[in-house]
Scaffold this active site. Structure first.
Site, mmCIF file in Angstrom:
data_model
loop_
_atom_site.group_PDB
_atom_site.id
_atom_site.type_symbol
_atom_site.label_atom_id
_atom_site.label_comp_id
_atom_site.label_asym_id
_atom_site.label_seq_id
_atom_site.Cartn_x
_atom_site.Cartn_y
_atom_site.Cartn_z
ATOM 1 N N LEU B 227 0.865 -1.161 0.062
ATOM 2 C CA LEU B 227 -0.002 0.142 0.055
ATOM 3 C C LEU B 227 0.869 1.115 0.112
ATOM 4 C CD1 LEU B 227 -2.884 0.951 0.126
ATOM 5 C CD2 LEU B 227 -2.598 1.303 2.784
ATOM 6 N N ASP B 228 0.500 2.106 -0.998
ATOM 7 C CA ASP B 228 1.246 3.355 -1.055
ATOM 8 C C ASP B 228 2.758 3.318 -1.192
ATOM 9 O OD1 ASP B 228 -1.172 4.543 -0.699
ATOM 10 O OD2 ASP B 228 -0.891 4.843 1.389
#
Lengths: 283, 283, 283, 283
Positions: B227-228
């Protein structure tokens, strides 16, 4: 180091890159970074900067240049070959405001400006301690409108004596004659304390204050015979507001000036700039 | 147009550019812009983007690709050839916040994003009027943690049906499963509403407010399973001060988000990006 | 000069400004610039900075403070009165990287940082010539994890001896103990070489390089006992690209660091900052 | 809401803020944010903006204004009282380039521009669908040098009929006569597509391209009878390089134009601007 840089401009036509890269390969060079740009692929102008590495480059330089000559002639190229190991010899011209001079000397000490600085010339004594403490010869040549020709004669003699490649006007504040400019075409870098073409000429901060602009700027450019009209290398701006008086604009602007000038000088020393008409290509 | 773009990465060694440029020249191509960069000339990685023009390029594409294959094999290249005339097919995934979607559609209408947009997918009905008024099919697929697998199945079917090349998450706000991500590696572009790696995860503006930062930012990156954490394409920041509450940070940030995402998408569509490990080279 | 600055924070309620301005008027003061801000007019926090001029301010200071006391008590104010003529006494702590130290000393010489600098402390000898040439006492106190308590004792003694108001950590690189921090609450200004909260802790440029960010930054903050978590005063970022290695990120970042730190220090010296919880109001 | 804003300018003298704040307090108003600035405390100009809240402000407005009149007369103030609940009535003048118009309408839909938009006027039909789809009356009034007086008569009639407070020229491209300008002094906001005072007048992007600038900009200002010489409200710049042709400069510039204009309009609508001579104070 064995690094070299090739800067070329010519009319665009098919096969140029192929010829150049074959030439470099056959001379044992490995290309590290290359940037090429054509204004118009149909008969427009072609520009390339190639950063390469080749064993024993210093010894080979003459051969490389001789061997490249026929290719250059085929395409009517304007070209330069620079060796990273051959440091450019840079003269700095200063005046009373030491802001830009100090930044250049500082970055030079830090190893961020790869050049030799054989001398600093000034029309005031202000910079002497700063310069001499670094072991750099300092020449005080008081210049004014009246004695310009005479002073420039001495300056040109110094440039020649010290074998100078590039002259940086670090807020020098004196206008150079066409004779002086012609002696170092596209080798004199100036910093103008405004975002050109706004506020060409004298007292830009005062005029910026009068106009009530919300940003102030600085511009570094090569010097030509048209005041503040030479090819622009770098510009930047910074936000100001109604609370800034002229003195505060100058302080704020001084910070932009020194950064813009230092970037322009660095790019020149790294052979990143090709002048094309009154513009620059900065690779 | 007869323009093409060649993107190549491989281990650096002498002679690569020579080979490529000879190849292009012998196929009648003229190089318009080329940018090359090597991380380390001694066995490091080599990257190049070449923008060229060749007569009858559309007809020649197959031949070019076949003829280039042996060169690619010699140097173990990862490479792509794109024709400017073959527009990429871009799907946009949106949610309730239309800020980024609107900017993309606007720039697309202006001709600034050269792509086809065969569909927009959203887990809310909010965007329907905006999308359908431009004649673009709109698919409402309500997604949540519970029905993720099912919804992704439909989404993947749509991507396949519409032959989608690139997926833009314009503040889509749903996490994609590894299965979905694996189906379009380095072809899914996200916008995160913070200056990564600051404020990874949810509610970045609330956390920026709590931390009292003086700049807020946005980051566009390719989506991976972390994530990210995917390769960053573009970032930007804007100044804020103590007078901004969370809502005002969001408004200010929204402006940065849409500009950062639009730039990242434009560069992807112009084949300017080479992914290298977890980083991007943007030429 | 006869200029003073009043910094006040308290719970908001009607009539505060009326009371303060009546007080200043009745003491012959003319307000030059005032900035006020309330987080929430219904029981939120109220902040004001007033820059004023009053004849014979130096003589009147005591009276002013005594007379203001009852007003301050009525509204349970936290307040400070500073005279521009009473320069703050600033200690600078440095290490081997002189970039930030040099910028502070330079701006101080230029008259841009209105303070006295009674001493510079360093755990290396590197800065000695630079500091002593300006006539500033230089204290070499080699600090490490092992001798921290002992060294801090000497440092605190020096702070007390020289009557220091504010301590600037110009890339000092040593962690201060809670005891030291508690001795100068919200009077120690640090520069962290990243855009906080990204890259808290050690080696931020190395980690920025690994992450492939497209902007690097710097953050100046007051020091608290939570590493890199104190109230942020100022931040800035600058664009980098894939061609920057760690060394070049450091050079680029160094320029941001010194500018961000110099702005934060200037604002502190101008009494522009009110700390509120873990945030700053910068007027 | 019960929020009001007081904008005042006058010659500076002691006691002004005391008088104003006492007045507001005695009328039950609580000040939320106030910003004051004096050019020169000894007989210079004084400016203040006060954002306050008072119960039943709408009913009290008349009383407040009557009661403030004597104070205003004492100090020869120029002053305005605005209620946040009384939305300004804004007319937008557009032409064929919809970039700025679209941004304004978008931000208005988002609730970022607190105004009523009773009509859009254009000398082309291009914007009609965009405008009418939002339910805003659209007036097509083809304007040229020849019919200027006649067209302006109709425009002024519309402004009067719709009771317009502020006129925004969103790339309207027609010069207004002194008669028109005089009818709405400091109430007409223009966007000029350059960083003024660089490239005053026509075709700024073409001239920026010729000059080879490294940044392009945009300027929003109040319209006066001197072309592009009115008080500047906001400016911004963006970096460009040698690869940008005129069309790309225009695209890049368009993004700056719409953001600069939207900020200027927002500040006007929030009563943040005081015009002083040919400059603006933006609080």
């Amino acid at each position: 180091k064995n690094r070299g840089r090739l800067l070329i401009s010519c009319l665009d036509q098919p096969g140029i890159i192929s010829k150049i890269s074959k030439f470099l390969f056959s001379h044992g060079a490995n290309i590290i970074e290359s940037n090429q740009y054509s204004i118009n692929p149909h008969g427009g102008d072609f520009f390339i900067r190639i950063d390469f590495e080749a064993p024993d480059l210093i010894d080979k330089k003459e051969t490389l240049m001789e061997d490249f000559q026929p290719i250059a002639e085929t395409f009517s190229m304007t070209w330069e070959l620079h060796l990273v190991s051959e440091l450019k010899r840079m003269a700095i011209f200063a005046s009373k405001d030491l802001n830009c001079l100090r930044e250049l000397l500082w970055q030079w000490q830090n190893g961020d400006l790869m050049a030799e600085i054989p001398l600093v010339v000034s029309n005031h004594e202000t910079a002497r301690p700063l310069v001499e403490q670094l072991g750099i010869p300092f020449y005080y040549l008081p210049a004014s409108k009246e004695n310009r020709t005479e002073v420039e004669k001495k300056q040109l003699q110094l440039m020649s004596e010290y074998d100078i490649d590039v002259i940086v006007l670090a807020r020098y504040m004196q206008i150079l004659t066409p004779h002086f400019v012609a002696s170092h075409p596209m080798k004199i870098i100036n910093i103008h304390h405004s975002f050109l073409p706004a506020f060409v000429g004298a007292r830009p901060y005062e005029r910026a204050y009068q106009r009530g602009v919300k940003l102030i700027g600085a511009t570094s450019h090569y010097v030509t015979n048209d005041l503040d009209e030479g090819p622009i290398i770098e510009q930047d701006t910074v936000r100001v507001d109604h609370r800034f008086d002229v003195d505060e604009l100058k302080k704020m602007g001084g910070n932009i000036e020194r950064n813009v000038l230092a970037r322009a000088v660095k790019w020149h020393l790294q052979d990143r700039i090709i002048v094309h008409g009154n513009k620059t290509i900065v690779f």
